[in-house]
Design a protein around this motif. Structure first.
Motif, PDB file in Angstrom:
ATOM      1  N   VAL B 273      28.716  22.207  12.450  1.00  0.00           N
ATOM      2  CA  VAL B 273      27.676  23.028  13.073  1.00  0.00           C
ATOM      3  C   VAL B 273      26.296  22.587  12.609  1.00  0.00           C
ATOM      4  O   VAL B 273      26.151  21.926  11.586  1.00  0.00           O
ATOM      5  CB  VAL B 273      27.831  24.527  12.732  1.00  0.00           C
ATOM      6  CG1 VAL B 273      28.984  25.131  13.484  1.00  0.00           C
ATOM      7  CG2 VAL B 273      27.977  24.732  11.245  1.00  0.00           C
ATOM      8  N   GLU B 274      25.303  22.958  13.386  1.00  0.00           N
ATOM      9  CA  GLU B 274      23.928  22.702  12.996  1.00  0.00           C
ATOM     10  C   GLU B 274      23.176  24.022  12.986  1.00  0.00           C
ATOM     11  O   GLU B 274      23.601  24.990  13.616  1.00  0.00           O
ATOM     12  CB  GLU B 274      23.258  21.756  13.998  1.00  0.00           C
ATOM     13  CG  GLU B 274      23.714  20.333  13.817  1.00  0.00           C
ATOM     14  CD  GLU B 274      23.312  19.468  14.999  1.00  0.00           C
ATOM     15  OE1 GLU B 274      22.335  19.828  15.685  1.00  0.00           O
ATOM     16  OE2 GLU B 274      23.983  18.465  15.232  1.00  0.00           O
ATOM     17  N   ALA B 275      22.045  24.019  12.295  1.00  0.00           N
ATOM     18  CA  ALA B 275      21.276  25.253  12.137  1.00  0.00           C
ATOM     19  C   ALA B 275      20.907  25.854  13.497  1.00  0.00           C
ATOM     20  O   ALA B 275      20.746  27.069  13.618  1.00  0.00           O
ATOM     21  CB  ALA B 275      20.025  24.972  11.314  1.00  0.00           C
ATOM     22  N   ASP B 276      20.775  25.005  14.522  1.00  0.00           N
ATOM     23  CA  ASP B 276      20.325  25.515  15.811  1.00  0.00           C
ATOM     24  C   ASP B 276      21.467  25.921  16.739  1.00  0.00           C
ATOM     25  O   ASP B 276      21.232  26.269  17.892  1.00  0.00           O
ATOM     26  CB  ASP B 276      19.404  24.503  16.495  1.00  0.00           C
ATOM     27  CG  ASP B 276      18.052  24.476  15.809  1.00  0.00           C
ATOM     28  OD1 ASP B 276      17.519  25.584  15.576  1.00  0.00           O
ATOM     29  OD2 ASP B 276      17.554  23.397  15.486  1.00  0.00           O
ATOM     30  N   ASP B 277      22.699  25.873  16.260  1.00  0.00           N
ATOM     31  CA  ASP B 277      23.807  26.335  17.093  1.00  0.00           C
ATOM     32  C   ASP B 277      23.740  27.846  17.239  1.00  0.00           C
ATOM     33  O   ASP B 277      22.995  28.526  16.532  1.00  0.00           O
ATOM     34  CB  ASP B 277      25.148  25.910  16.477  1.00  0.00           C
ATOM     35  CG  ASP B 277      25.397  24.420  16.663  1.00  0.00           C
ATOM     36  OD1 ASP B 277      24.675  23.817  17.480  1.00  0.00           O
ATOM     37  OD2 ASP B 277      26.271  23.867  15.986  1.00  0.00           O
ATOM     38  N   SER B 278      24.550  28.378  18.161  1.00  0.00           N
ATOM     39  CA  SER B 278      24.506  29.816  18.426  1.00  0.00           C
ATOM     40  C   SER B 278      25.111  30.598  17.263  1.00  0.00           C
ATOM     41  O   SER B 278      25.856  30.053  16.444  1.00  0.00           O
ATOM     42  CB  SER B 278      25.291  30.133  19.690  1.00  0.00           C
ATOM     43  OG  SER B 278      26.662  30.054  19.418  1.00  0.00           O
ATOM     44  N   ILE B 279      24.765  31.891  17.210  1.00  0.00           N
ATOM     45  CA  ILE B 279      25.278  32.751  16.151  1.00  0.00           C
ATOM     46  C   ILE B 279      26.809  32.799  16.195  1.00  0.00           C
ATOM     47  O   ILE B 279      27.468  32.839  15.165  1.00  0.00           O
ATOM     48  CB  ILE B 279      24.660  34.162  16.277  1.00  0.00           C
ATOM     49  CG1 ILE B 279      23.189  34.102  15.846  1.00  0.00           C
ATOM     50  CG2 ILE B 279      25.421  35.180  15.441  1.00  0.00           C
ATOM     51  CD1 ILE B 279      22.510  35.432  15.727  1.00  0.00           C
ATOM     52  N   TRP B 280      27.379  32.759  17.394  1.00  0.00           N
ATOM     53  CA  TRP B 280      28.837  32.791  17.515  1.00  0.00           C
ATOM     54  C   TRP B 280      29.475  31.545  16.921  1.00  0.00           C
ATOM     55  O   TRP B 280      30.458  31.634  16.194  1.00  0.00           O
ATOM     56  CB  TRP B 280      29.267  32.953  18.975  1.00  0.00           C
ATOM     57  CG  TRP B 280      29.034  34.340  19.460  1.00  0.00           C
ATOM     58  CD1 TRP B 280      28.099  34.756  20.355  1.00  0.00           C
ATOM     59  CD2 TRP B 280      29.734  35.534  19.035  1.00  0.00           C
ATOM     60  NE1 TRP B 280      28.165  36.121  20.520  1.00  0.00           N
ATOM     61  CE2 TRP B 280      29.164  36.622  19.722  1.00  0.00           C
ATOM     62  CE3 TRP B 280      30.781  35.772  18.146  1.00  0.00           C
ATOM     63  CZ2 TRP B 280      29.607  37.931  19.552  1.00  0.00           C
ATOM     64  CZ3 TRP B 280      31.221  37.068  17.978  1.00  0.00           C
ATOM     65  CH2 TRP B 280      30.637  38.145  18.676  1.00  0.00           C
ATOM     66  N   LEU B 282      28.198  29.606  14.683  1.00  0.00           N
ATOM     67  CA  LEU B 282      27.998  29.625  13.239  1.00  0.00           C
ATOM     68  C   LEU B 282      28.968  30.599  12.569  1.00  0.00           C
ATOM     69  O   LEU B 282      29.492  30.324  11.489  1.00  0.00           O
ATOM     70  CB  LEU B 282      26.547  29.991  12.910  1.00  0.00           C
ATOM     71  CG  LEU B 282      25.535  28.879  13.198  1.00  0.00           C
ATOM     72  CD1 LEU B 282      24.107  29.414  13.186  1.00  0.00           C
ATOM     73  CD2 LEU B 282      25.661  27.766  12.164  1.00  0.00           C
ATOM     74  N   THR B 283      29.216  31.726  13.234  1.00  0.00           N
ATOM     75  CA  THR B 283      30.161  32.702  12.682  1.00  0.00           C
ATOM     76  C   THR B 283      31.562  32.106  12.616  1.00  0.00           C
ATOM     77  O   THR B 283      32.252  32.230  11.609  1.00  0.00           O
ATOM     78  CB  THR B 283      30.175  33.984  13.543  1.00  0.00           C
ATOM     79  OG1 THR B 283      28.878  34.564  13.492  1.00  0.00           O
ATOM     80  CG2 THR B 283      31.188  34.979  13.018  1.00  0.00           C
ATOM     81  N   ALA B 285      32.348  29.113  12.280  1.00  0.00           N
ATOM     82  CA  ALA B 285      32.429  28.083  11.247  1.00  0.00           C
ATOM     83  C   ALA B 285      32.422  28.692   9.844  1.00  0.00           C
ATOM     84  O   ALA B 285      32.957  28.111   8.912  1.00  0.00           O
ATOM     85  CB  ALA B 285      31.269  27.100  11.390  1.00  0.00           C
ATOM     86  N   ARG B 286      31.779  29.848   9.711  1.00  0.00           N
ATOM     87  CA  ARG B 286      31.589  30.394   8.365  1.00  0.00           C
ATOM     88  C   ARG B 286      32.617  31.446   7.979  1.00  0.00           C
ATOM     89  O   ARG B 286      32.947  31.605   6.800  1.00  0.00           O
ATOM     90  CB  ARG B 286      30.175  30.963   8.238  1.00  0.00           C
ATOM     91  CG  ARG B 286      29.139  29.867   8.172  1.00  0.00           C
ATOM     92  CD  ARG B 286      27.718  30.354   8.344  1.00  0.00           C
ATOM     93  NE  ARG B 286      27.342  31.352   7.360  1.00  0.00           N
ATOM     94  CZ  ARG B 286      26.083  31.687   7.102  1.00  0.00           C
ATOM     95  NH1 ARG B 286      25.085  31.095   7.753  1.00  0.00           N
ATOM     96  NH2 ARG B 286      25.815  32.603   6.215  1.00  0.00           N
TER      97      ARG B 286
END
Lengths: 450, 450
Positions: B273-280, B282-283, B285-286
């Motif tokens: 993921v990258e910082a500019d990906d969507s919140i979904w 990023l969620t 991935a995290r």
């Protein structure tokens, strides 16, 4: 290709040959081995054996071997060579590699070594390179390049080039300069293969050429070369004169080293170490961050001491301290790592404010999902809804705060000119542990009304 | 060079030009901009604006732009182009980049797109490349290369090469094959520049040439190319026939991606993921690793519940739980990171047993230094020597065990063929938290005689 593999048997055989002074067998055995593999062998030999082998082999090969050795092994071997022998090795190397080695030599022998390099132009180039900061484009570049003047014809150009190309391992581009030596364009080798020999260079060169300034940071040179898929880039001085060339193989090393450094920082290792370094070196690299962790742990202990009364009545709260601290640490590392990577790859857009808001929403989403699970589980397990509620609300708050700290810290450090990678390791874990525990007990006290 | 910087003003200007359909101004503005920078611009535009710009510009430029775009942006834009237009873009690309794009196209249009590529040899090469696994040398290689037969003379060779070179962006080496197409050697361009034109190739080629098998892993290709400082490597099939060539620019991407992936794993992020990906995104991935942390925290809570009686009498022990857990986590991450890096760079030597003994000694040294500090401090602070002693002895034990787990886990995973980088993140932190707390309370109980 069958990859080279340094087995114990091969190493023993080489050591035996060295002990028996079987020079011809050694030479013929090594002839087929690539210099990068010879370096691997030398790294494993005793100092006197290694020196013997280096002195035995041809300096055309050993010069390249020297550049690939571990720094301490190289230093030891060079210490056993005469100035004349070192000069012989330097003569075989490209100027950038030669300058790197000269920079490691003891100050008192540098002048003598340089004076013994028979090719005076090569010696002059090496000395020129010594002036540049190691951590700059100037420190990376080599003097070897193919340069033609715009007033030449293609015919002169080809003739001159044949001569220049003798000294250049890989001709990437032909750089075109004007009478003042200022870089004004380039010719590709392909153009030359297909061009007629009669035209003047002035008429056929491409006037657009990417270049970097001698003072540019290596990381920035790496970014430019990999973004624009360049295999070599010319380096110019403050007034645009062509002074050197950086090739992609040096940049591959820069990228690897940068990635290794960031990775080690994230893992709480403060110096460039390898698994095979000594226990003392490894301790020096690891102890500082562990010490920071210890201080943080004592801080956490002090904070918990302040809530002793609450703990006496709700001992169960204590059981969840490691959970809260671990989640704070994990979220902090996750969010800071994404920011650090964005900064390294230069693909962060938008304002700091927007980024913090996004991270808060993201952390809130993650926090709520995890907290609901925790609430249900703890309620069933421990049978007390208020306690379960206190722990779950704390978890959300802690995750949001940890996410914000993890996002803000690297951005702040970057703005201050400090390497933000430092913020991903134990630094963020430790500070988030402390904040997390503090928030946890505050909220618990509030929810439980103690 | 002045690095390109995408400012808000420039973006607004471009959007204005697109809205006003000022095609000539757009074309001349974009002419000076490198394709990698055009891609940056396109990534920021709305889909219809981006499509408009791609259709407007010459496909010689836009084909390269397409390869640089974010995957989702590229997919959206390609969805707006006709098969004919996509074929036009593919025609301009090197076969490896073209094949990567074709692999992303919806299955149902692939055949139509390919049928519209007018250069049938180019189309055939692209189709050939589609057969290879993305995660192999075959998936990385391009068909563009310069190949000569050993029975040619230098004269034939130069004539044929001029033609072949037309299709090859960068000629690195000239590969020599026999009648069966089997790779037998190479010629360098430099040799060709300086050689006489009358000799037969058979007499002048260099019979040693590094190559990789089509099935080789990209990471291994990267390791070979950077170890041996190669800028291009030929790829051969199972019987040694020359089938393609991998260039260093693709390897730079492999190295960057590998480093990014390891870094993200260490930080507990499970997808790219990258910082500019969507919140979904990023969620997704995290959350997995956070969930693991939650389970670990509940495990720790359960363990502490088992020592409730001891805690009632020695509440102070509880205050140091976060410290012990944090140290266990930090030491585990440090030692596993060093092993993972050693595995990635392939510079681990010696047996697993020796490595574990070394790590134990190292952890013991670190542990004793830290424990002495902790002992003195806690004794003075809390006034109870037995408690301070219990905590300090536990710290040493926990650090040693954490170091051993951190060393053993990645080695074990690597042996099992699992990416050891997975072991550096929350996985090691969480398991060490639990082990650490368990050991801590055991030792405390023993030392305090409860």
């Amino acid at each position: 290709m069958t990859p080279f593999k340094l087995t114990d048997e091969l190493l023993a055989e080489i050591q035996q040959l060295i002990e028996n002074r079987q020079n011809d067998s050694l030479r013929s055995l090594m002839e087929e081995v690539h210099y990068a593999d010879v370096a691997e062998i030398i790294d494993e030999l005793h100092e006197d054996q290694a020196t013997y082998l280096i002195k035995l082999l041809d300096s055309e090969k050993t010069s390249d071997v020297l550049t690939e050795l571990d720094e301490d092994v190289r230093e030891a071997i060079l210490g056993n060579l005469s100035s004349q022998e070192i000069a012989g090795e330097l003569a075989e190397l490209d100027t950038d590699d030669a300058a790197d080695i000269v920079a490691e030599l003891p100050k008192e022998i540098v002048q003598e070594v340089i004076s013994k390099i028979s090719d005076r132009e090569h010696a002059r180039d090496i000395v020129d390179l010594l002036r540049y900061d190691e951590n700059s484009a100037g420190g990376l570049m080599a003097k070897e390049l193919v340069k033609v003047y715009d007033h030449w014809t293609v015919l002169t150009c080809v003739k001159e080039m044949r001569q220049q190309a003798e000294n250049v391992t890989r001709v990437h581009s032909i750089y075109v300069v004007n009478d003042q030596g200022i870089l004004i364009g380039r010719l590709s080798l392909k153009d030359l293969l297909t061009a007629s020999t009669r035209s003047p260079i002035r008429d056929i060169y491409i006037s657009h050429v990417d270049s970097v300034n001698v003072n540019e940071k290596p990381e920035e040179v790496a970014r430019i070369m990999s973004k624009y898929d360049l295999e070599a880039i010319p380096v110019v001085d403050e007034i645009g004169r062509l002074v050197g060339r950086i090739t992609i193989d040096d940049i591959v090393d820069v990228i690897r080293e940068e990635a290794d450094r960031d990775y080690q920082m994230a893992a709480g290792i403060s110096q460039d170490v390898e698994a095979d370094d000594s226990i003392w070196d490894l301790t020096r690299a690891r102890l500082p961050w562990l010490f920071l962790g210890l201080i943080g742990g004592l801080g956490a202990a002090a904070i918990m001491g302040g809530f002793e009364e609450m703990i006496a009545r709700h001992a169960i709260l204590f059981f969840f301290t490691p959970l809260i601290a671990a989640m704070a640490g994990n979220v902090g590392v996750q969010s800071s790592a994404i920011i650090v990577q964005g900064l390294v790859n230069d693909d962060l857009k938008g304002s700091v404010g927007n980024r913090l808001i996004k991270e808060m929403l993201l952390a809130l989403l993650n926090g709520v999902i995890l907290a609901v699970g925790l609430l249900v589980f703890t309620w069933i397990w421990k049978g007390s809804f208020p306690t379960a509620l206190a722990i779950s609300i704390s978890l959300i708050a802690v995750i949001v705060v940890a996410g914000v700290i993890g996002t803000f810290t690297p951005l702040f450090l970057h703005k201050r000119g400090i390497d933000p990678a430092i913020a991903t390791g134990p630094f963020i874990t430790t500070s988030n542990d402390i904040f997390g525990i503090l928030i946890y007990f505050w909220i618990a006290r509030f929810v439980l009304g103690i």
